[in-house]
Motif scaffolding. Structure first.
Motif, PDB file in Angstrom:
ATOM      1  N   GLU A  84     -25.650  49.800 -30.812  1.00 41.57           N
ATOM      2  CA  GLU A  84     -25.492  51.080 -31.490  1.00 41.57           C
ATOM      3  C   GLU A  84     -24.762  52.046 -30.568  1.00 41.57           C
ATOM      4  O   GLU A  84     -24.708  51.841 -29.354  1.00 41.57           O
ATOM      5  N   TRP A  85     -24.183  53.063 -31.159  1.00 44.90           N
ATOM      6  CA  TRP A  85     -23.519  54.113 -30.396  1.00 44.90           C
ATOM      7  C   TRP A  85     -24.543  55.182 -30.046  1.00 44.90           C
ATOM      8  O   TRP A  85     -25.341  55.575 -30.895  1.00 44.90           O
ATOM      9  N   ARG A  86     -24.492  55.653 -28.801  1.00 42.45           N
ATOM     10  CA  ARG A  86     -25.354  56.755 -28.371  1.00 42.45           C
ATOM     11  C   ARG A  86     -24.516  57.762 -27.604  1.00 42.45           C
ATOM     12  O   ARG A  86     -23.589  57.399 -26.884  1.00 42.45           O
ATOM     13  N   GLN A  87     -24.889  59.021 -27.728  1.00 44.96           N
ATOM     14  CA  GLN A  87     -24.180  60.058 -26.998  1.00 44.96           C
ATOM     15  C   GLN A  87     -24.629  60.051 -25.537  1.00 44.96           C
ATOM     16  O   GLN A  87     -25.821  60.086 -25.239  1.00 44.96           O
ATOM     17  N   ALA A  88     -23.663  59.996 -24.634  1.00 42.31           N
ATOM     18  CA  ALA A  88     -23.939  60.072 -23.200  1.00 42.31           C
ATOM     19  C   ALA A  88     -24.123  61.535 -22.809  1.00 42.31           C
ATOM     20  O   ALA A  88     -23.670  62.443 -23.509  1.00 42.31           O
ATOM     21  N   LYS A  89     -24.766  61.749 -21.669  1.00 39.41           N
ATOM     22  CA  LYS A  89     -24.951  63.116 -21.158  1.00 39.41           C
ATOM     23  C   LYS A  89     -23.612  63.768 -20.842  1.00 39.41           C
ATOM     24  O   LYS A  89     -23.483  64.985 -20.904  1.00 39.41           O
ATOM     25  N   GLY A  90     -22.639  62.948 -20.438  1.00 37.02           N
ATOM     26  CA  GLY A  90     -21.330  63.493 -20.095  1.00 37.02           C
ATOM     27  C   GLY A  90     -21.221  63.930 -18.643  1.00 37.02           C
ATOM     28  O   GLY A  90     -20.317  64.665 -18.273  1.00 37.02           O
ATOM     29  N   THR A  91     -22.161  63.463 -17.822  1.00 36.10           N
ATOM     30  CA  THR A  91     -22.144  63.796 -16.401  1.00 36.10           C
ATOM     31  C   THR A  91     -22.204  62.513 -15.585  1.00 36.10           C
ATOM     32  O   THR A  91     -22.685  61.481 -16.049  1.00 36.10           O
ATOM     33  N   GLY A  92     -21.695  62.590 -14.361  1.00 35.43           N
ATOM     34  CA  GLY A  92     -21.702  61.433 -13.484  1.00 35.43           C
ATOM     35  C   GLY A  92     -21.102  61.787 -12.143  1.00 35.43           C
ATOM     36  O   GLY A  92     -21.077  62.959 -11.751  1.00 35.43           O
ATOM     37  N   GLU A  93     -20.581  60.755 -11.452  1.00 31.83           N
ATOM     38  CA  GLU A  93     -19.934  61.005 -10.169  1.00 31.83           C
ATOM     39  C   GLU A  93     -18.741  60.081  -9.994  1.00 31.83           C
ATOM     40  O   GLU A  93     -18.666  59.006 -10.595  1.00 31.83           O
ATOM     41  N   ILE A  94     -17.814  60.536  -9.164  1.00 29.77           N
ATOM     42  CA  ILE A  94     -16.608  59.760  -8.914  1.00 29.77           C
ATOM     43  C   ILE A  94     -16.953  58.562  -8.042  1.00 29.77           C
ATOM     44  O   ILE A  94     -17.513  58.717  -6.960  1.00 29.77           O
ATOM     45  N   TYR A  95     -16.636  57.366  -8.538  1.00 30.92           N
ATOM     46  CA  TYR A  95     -16.847  56.126  -7.792  1.00 30.92           C
ATOM     47  C   TYR A  95     -15.657  55.856  -6.880  1.00 30.92           C
ATOM     48  O   TYR A  95     -15.813  55.515  -5.710  1.00 30.92           O
ATOM     49  N   THR A  96     -14.453  56.000  -7.415  1.00 31.95           N
ATOM     50  CA  THR A  96     -13.221  55.864  -6.644  1.00 31.95           C
ATOM     51  C   THR A  96     -12.123  56.608  -7.393  1.00 31.95           C
ATOM     52  O   THR A  96     -12.249  56.874  -8.587  1.00 31.95           O
ATOM     53  N   TYR A  97     -11.048  56.951  -6.688  1.00 35.20           N
ATOM     54  CA  TYR A  97      -9.961  57.682  -7.333  1.00 35.20           C
ATOM     55  C   TYR A  97      -8.650  57.452  -6.593  1.00 35.20           C
ATOM     56  O   TYR A  97      -8.628  56.957  -5.461  1.00 35.20           O
ATOM     57  N   SER A  98      -7.568  57.844  -7.236  1.00 42.06           N
ATOM     58  CA  SER A  98      -6.244  57.802  -6.628  1.00 42.06           C
ATOM     59  C   SER A  98      -5.446  58.979  -7.168  1.00 42.06           C
ATOM     60  O   SER A  98      -5.533  59.307  -8.354  1.00 42.06           O
ATOM     61  N   ILE A  99      -4.704  59.621  -6.291  1.00 37.95           N
ATOM     62  CA  ILE A  99      -3.824  60.708  -6.709  1.00 37.95           C
ATOM     63  C   ILE A  99      -2.438  60.116  -6.922  1.00 37.95           C
ATOM     64  O   ILE A  99      -1.872  59.505  -6.017  1.00 37.95           O
ATOM     65  N   MET A 100      -1.917  60.278  -8.103  1.00 36.69           N
ATOM     66  CA  MET A 100      -0.625  59.721  -8.471  1.00 36.69           C
ATOM     67  C   MET A 100       0.461  60.748  -8.147  1.00 36.69           C
ATOM     68  O   MET A 100       0.857  61.557  -8.982  1.00 36.69           O
ATOM     69  N   HIS A 101       0.922  60.722  -6.890  1.00 35.93           N
ATOM     70  CA  HIS A 101       1.903  61.697  -6.415  1.00 35.93           C
ATOM     71  C   HIS A 101       3.293  61.456  -6.988  1.00 35.93           C
ATOM     72  O   HIS A 101       4.085  62.390  -7.100  1.00 35.93           O
TER      73      HIS A 101
END
Length: 128
Positions: A55-72
Motif C-alpha cells: 500500500e502507499w503511505r505518506q512519508a514524514k518528508g524528513t531525513g538526512e543526506i547519505y551522499t551527494y555530488s555537486i554537478m559543477h
C-alpha cells in the motif's frame, strides 16, 4: 526572474499514486503489509519478502543526506544526493535552496516540491 522548472518525469505503470501525492504536496512510499517494511523506488513486489500486499503511505518528508555530488559542469551547478528518509528508505533527489558549500553528509533535510515543466511537482530536499 521566475523559479527554475524541473523536467517532466513521466509516470510509469504503478507509480501514479507517487506523482499524484507529489502534486498534492505529499511524499508517498510503498509499504508492505506483510513484513511491515517500506521500500523505494515504487514496485509491485516487496524487495524484502516478495509479497504483493503493498500500500502507499505518506512519508514524514524528513531525513538526512547519505551522499551527494555537486554537478559543477552544469550551468547553473546543482546538487544531486541520496537522502535516507526517517522511514529508512533512500531516494535519489536534488538538494535545493541551499548554499552548495554548506551541504554535508549527515545533514538533516526536509522535502520541498518544485514545479515541473508539465505542471506536476518534483520532490526535492532542502536543509531542515
Amino acid at each position: 526572474m521566475s523559479e527554475k522548472l524541473y523536467p517532466v518525469v513521466p509516470p510509469t505503470p504503478g507509480t501514479e499514486p507517487y506523482w499524484e501525492g507529489a502534486k498534492a504536496g505529499k511524499l508517498m512510499v510503498k509499504f508492505c503489509t506483510d513484513c511491515k517494511k517500506p521500500h523505494h523506488y515504487p514496485r509491485g513486489v516487496c524487495p524484502h519478502c516478495m509479497s504483493t500486499n503493498l500500500e502507499w503511505r505518506q512519508a514524514k518528508g524528513t531525513g538526512e543526506i547519505y551522499t551527494y555530488s555537486i554537478m559543477h559542469a552544469a550551468k547553473p551547478a546543482y546538487v544531486i544526493a541520496y537522502v535516507t528518509l526517517d522511514e529508512g528508505v533512500s531516494m535519489m533527489t536534488n538538494i535545493v535552496d541551499v548554499d552548495h558549500a554548506k551541504v554535508k553528509v549527515g545533514q538533516k533535510v526536509k522535502v520541498v516540491f518544485k514545479d515541473s515543466e508539465g505542471g506536476g511537482k518534483l520532490p526535492c530536499f532542502t536543509a531542515a
